[in-house]
Write a protein that holds these residues in place. Structure first.
Motif, PDB file in Angstrom:
ATOM      1  N   PHE A 123      10.557  18.474   9.052  1.00  0.00           N
ATOM      2  CA  PHE A 123       9.234  19.312   8.506  1.00  0.00           C
ATOM      3  C   PHE A 123       8.060  18.384   8.772  1.00  0.00           C
ATOM      4  O   PHE A 123       7.253  19.210   8.872  1.00  0.00           O
ATOM      5  N   ASP A 124       7.993  17.118   8.844  1.00  0.00           N
ATOM      6  CA  ASP A 124       6.905  16.257   9.039  1.00  0.00           C
ATOM      7  C   ASP A 124       6.600  16.359  10.548  1.00  0.00           C
ATOM      8  O   ASP A 124       6.880  15.288  11.059  1.00  0.00           O
ATOM      9  N   ALA A 125       6.185  17.443  10.973  1.00  0.00           N
ATOM     10  CA  ALA A 125       5.895  17.588  12.360  1.00  0.00           C
ATOM     11  C   ALA A 125       4.756  16.133  13.138  1.00  0.00           C
ATOM     12  O   ALA A 125       5.171  15.834  14.129  1.00  0.00           O
ATOM     13  N   ASP A 126       3.762  15.902  12.313  1.00  0.00           N
ATOM     14  CA  ASP A 126       2.989  14.859  12.692  1.00  0.00           C
ATOM     15  C   ASP A 126       3.504  13.337  12.702  1.00  0.00           C
ATOM     16  O   ASP A 126       2.929  12.500  13.000  1.00  0.00           O
ATOM     17  N   GLY A 127       4.745  13.165  11.740  1.00  0.00           N
ATOM     18  CA  GLY A 127       4.977  11.902  11.146  1.00  0.00           C
ATOM     19  C   GLY A 127       4.178  11.132  10.487  1.00  0.00           C
ATOM     20  O   GLY A 127       4.368  10.224  10.505  1.00  0.00           O
ATOM     21  N   ASP A 128       3.216  11.909   9.668  1.00  0.00           N
ATOM     22  CA  ASP A 128       2.417  11.022   8.722  1.00  0.00           C
ATOM     23  C   ASP A 128       2.945  10.809   7.469  1.00  0.00           C
ATOM     24  O   ASP A 128       2.183  10.116   6.486  1.00  0.00           O
ATOM     25  N   GLY A 129       4.028  11.234   7.119  1.00  0.00           N
ATOM     26  CA  GLY A 129       4.991  10.975   5.779  1.00  0.00           C
ATOM     27  C   GLY A 129       4.612  12.052   4.843  1.00  0.00           C
ATOM     28  O   GLY A 129       4.970  12.089   3.504  1.00  0.00           O
ATOM     29  N   GLN A 130       3.693  12.897   5.240  1.00  0.00           N
ATOM     30  CA  GLN A 130       3.506  14.052   4.316  1.00  0.00           C
ATOM     31  C   GLN A 130       3.677  15.414   5.000  1.00  0.00           C
ATOM     32  O   GLN A 130       3.535  15.598   6.208  1.00  0.00           O
ATOM     33  N   VAL A 131       4.394  16.299   4.144  1.00  0.00           N
ATOM     34  CA  VAL A 131       4.643  17.800   4.686  1.00  0.00           C
ATOM     35  C   VAL A 131       3.654  18.697   4.217  1.00  0.00           C
ATOM     36  O   VAL A 131       3.312  19.019   2.762  1.00  0.00           O
ATOM     37  N   THR A 132       2.690  19.386   5.075  1.00  0.00           N
ATOM     38  CA  THR A 132       1.465  20.399   4.739  1.00  0.00           C
ATOM     39  C   THR A 132       2.383  21.889   4.578  1.00  0.00           C
ATOM     40  O   THR A 132       3.367  22.003   5.193  1.00  0.00           O
ATOM     41  N   PRO A 133       1.670  22.661   3.881  1.00  0.00           N
ATOM     42  CA  PRO A 133       2.320  24.148   3.851  1.00  0.00           C
ATOM     43  C   PRO A 133       2.404  24.603   5.281  1.00  0.00           C
ATOM     44  O   PRO A 133       3.323  25.244   5.655  1.00  0.00           O
ATOM     45  N   ASP A 134       1.489  24.232   6.365  1.00  0.00           N
ATOM     46  CA  ASP A 134       1.619  24.820   7.634  1.00  0.00           C
ATOM     47  C   ASP A 134       2.746  24.015   8.311  1.00  0.00           C
ATOM     48  O   ASP A 134       3.568  24.738   9.309  1.00  0.00           O
ATOM     49  N   GLU A 135       3.136  22.889   8.192  1.00  0.00           N
ATOM     50  CA  GLU A 135       4.377  22.177   8.736  1.00  0.00           C
ATOM     51  C   GLU A 135       5.630  22.894   8.100  1.00  0.00           C
ATOM     52  O   GLU A 135       6.673  23.031   8.769  1.00  0.00           O
ATOM     53  N   PHE A 136       5.471  23.179   6.859  1.00  0.00           N
ATOM     54  CA  PHE A 136       6.927  23.571   6.238  1.00  0.00           C
ATOM     55  C   PHE A 136       6.995  25.171   6.815  1.00  0.00           C
ATOM     56  O   PHE A 136       8.319  25.537   7.306  1.00  0.00           O
ATOM     57  N   LYS A 137       5.971  26.002   7.118  1.00  0.00           N
ATOM     58  CA  LYS A 137       6.138  27.249   7.327  1.00  0.00           C
ATOM     59  C   LYS A 137       6.788  27.090   8.889  1.00  0.00           C
ATOM     60  O   LYS A 137       7.750  27.793   9.181  1.00  0.00           O
TER      61      LYS A 137
END
Length: 70
Positions: free
Chosen positions: A14-28
């Motif tokens: 889910f964490d596409a950019d690897g920053d340790g946070q999943v955004t709604p856009d990444e989740f979608k």
């Protein structure tokens, strides 16, 4: 109880950019890649908001892990 290594691997998908946070856009985007094209922007925002215990607008691994325990 979920296995933490499996949970980390799933979170990392889910964490596409690897920053340790999943955004709604990444989740979608991740849900669409996993075969669920029905997760819309508002649905993704609601899912993240439900798991976002520190209310910063994203889901951390700790928040993801905590949600799996419940």
């Amino acid at each position: 109880m979920a296995d933490i290594n499996e949970a980390r691997a799933t979170f990392d998908r889910f964490d596409a950019d690897g920053d340790g946070q999943v955004t709604p856009d990444e989740f979608k985007h991740a849900m669409a890649e996993m075969g669920d094209p029905y997760v819309t922007g508002p649905v993704a925002e609601a899912v993240i908001k439900a798991k976002d215990t520190d209310q910063n607008g994203t889901m951390s691994f700790d928040e993801f892990w905590q949600a799996l325990q419940g």
